[in-house]
Write a protein that holds these residues in place. Structure first.
Motif: not given
Length: 353
Positions: A61-69, A225-226, A232-234, A330-332
């Motif tokens: 998966g991704l550490a940052d969905k917006k930046l695709n990182l 990481a986001t 929502e972005v926390a 897990i970034n959630a």
């Protein structure tokens, strides 16, 4: 084949066997991540393992969905309540440096006015670290935050002291998980040392452990990481006066290095004291100083702690016998069951030798 050649051949086969075993373990861990990711809606998962001090990292998966990182070993994240184990180490360091026993009363290191509250007169420093202070999970005067995603940012030392002047602990002597108690442990360490939590972290952990990207401030130049609270972005938490309960940010390399230090230096006085079991939750779980344990037939299988913020669910553990360790990120929000199960399964089934 002469004896020298035979010994060399055996050595080569031994190394090859170990290498193949490590490859199989790596494939198994990655397969678990991939399967878990397919079954659950989470942005990304990072696992880091340390086997005999050798670090391996696995991501999906991704550490940052917006930046695709994607996650890397140097991607910063919130460790949440794993911070409590850092706080225990800091307070223990300050106590040993100043010749203070963990049975000392907390009121000795708080404003004199708080001694008037007889309800907290029996609380010792140890009680803050093993959740037996009787203090509630959170102070009741924390109020409604100005920013709902920053629940602690406006809670300061003045409000904390006011609350302690009035509080009546209800469960003193019994294990009741308390962020307030752990946060207060950090405040007491500051008061004894006349140093800020950040200064204590640098002096007693970051510098001697050689941690490069661990602190209470979010990264500026390093990958970050986001965290996600639902969709929502926390934002990373500012925990203000309760920073000792969960305010540290770190990366996978630093966190594994921290676990390595604890696992490899169990005979050091400070580490030994921090890891000494002080109270029992049940036959399977005990508490040392902040650290929880998993017990089986009188043997400690794991020292562990997890963490949760509005953006991250984390887990960290090490085996005191094998000295192997694991971290799961897990970034959630509210995915601790998933992180805990994954970390414990890897440690008990794959990294237990």
């Amino acid at each position: 084949m002469n004896k020298k050649s035979w010994i060399l051949t055996c050595a080569i086969l031994f190394v090859y066997t170990i290498s193949m075993a490590q490859v199989n373990i790596a494939h198994s861990i990655q397969a678990k991540l991939d399967s878990l990711f397919k079954q659950n809606t989470v942005p990304g998962i990072l696992v880091g393992s340390s086997v005999k001090g050798k670090h391996q990292f696995y991501t999906v998966g991704l550490a940052d969905k917006k930046l695709n990182l994607v996650f890397t070993p140097e991607t910063q994240f919130e460790i949440g309540s794993i911070s409590k184990t850092f706080t225990a180490f800091l307070l223990e360091s300050v106590m040993q440096e100043n010749g203070i026993a963990d049975t000392s009363l907390i009121t000795k290191y708080l404003p004199d006015s708080l001694a008037k509250n007889k309800e907290i007169a029996s609380i010792q420093l140890l009680h803050l670290l093993n959740h037996t202070s009787g203090l509630p999970r959170l102070p009741e005067n924390i109020g409604i935050p100005q920013d709902r995603l920053q629940p602690y940012a406006n809670y300061d030392k003045e409000q904390l002291y006011y609350y302690l002047s009035k509080v009546e602990p209800k469960t003193f002597g019994r294990v009741t998980y308390s962020n307030l108690g752990a946060g207060l442990a950090g405040v007491v360490a500051e008061n004894i040392s006349s140093k800020s939590y950040e200064q204590l972290l640098s002096k007693y952990i970051n510098k001697p452990f050689q941690l490069k990207h661990t602190g209470i401030q979010s990264a500026k130049k390093m990958p970050k990481a986001t965290g996600y609270f639902g969709n929502e972005v926390a934002s990373y938490w500012n925990m203000n006066v309760l920073v000792g309960a969960g305010g540290i940010k770190s990366d996978a390399t630093d966190l594994l290095t921290y676990l390595d230090f604890m696992a490899f230096n169990q005979s050091l006085p400070i580490v030994k004291s921090v890891l000494q079991k002080t109270t029992e939750v049940n036959k399977q779980v005990a508490i040392a100083k902040a650290w929880h344990t998993i017990e089986k037939n009188g043997t400690t299988l794991l020292y562990w702690h997890n963490g949760g913020t509005y953006g991250f669910s984390t887990f960290a553990a090490f085996n005191p016998t094998t000295q192997n360790s694991i971290i799961v990120v897990i970034n959630a929000f509210n995915k601790n069951d998933m992180a805990d199960r994954l970390g414990i399964e890897i440690m008990t089934n794959l990294l237990n030798e």
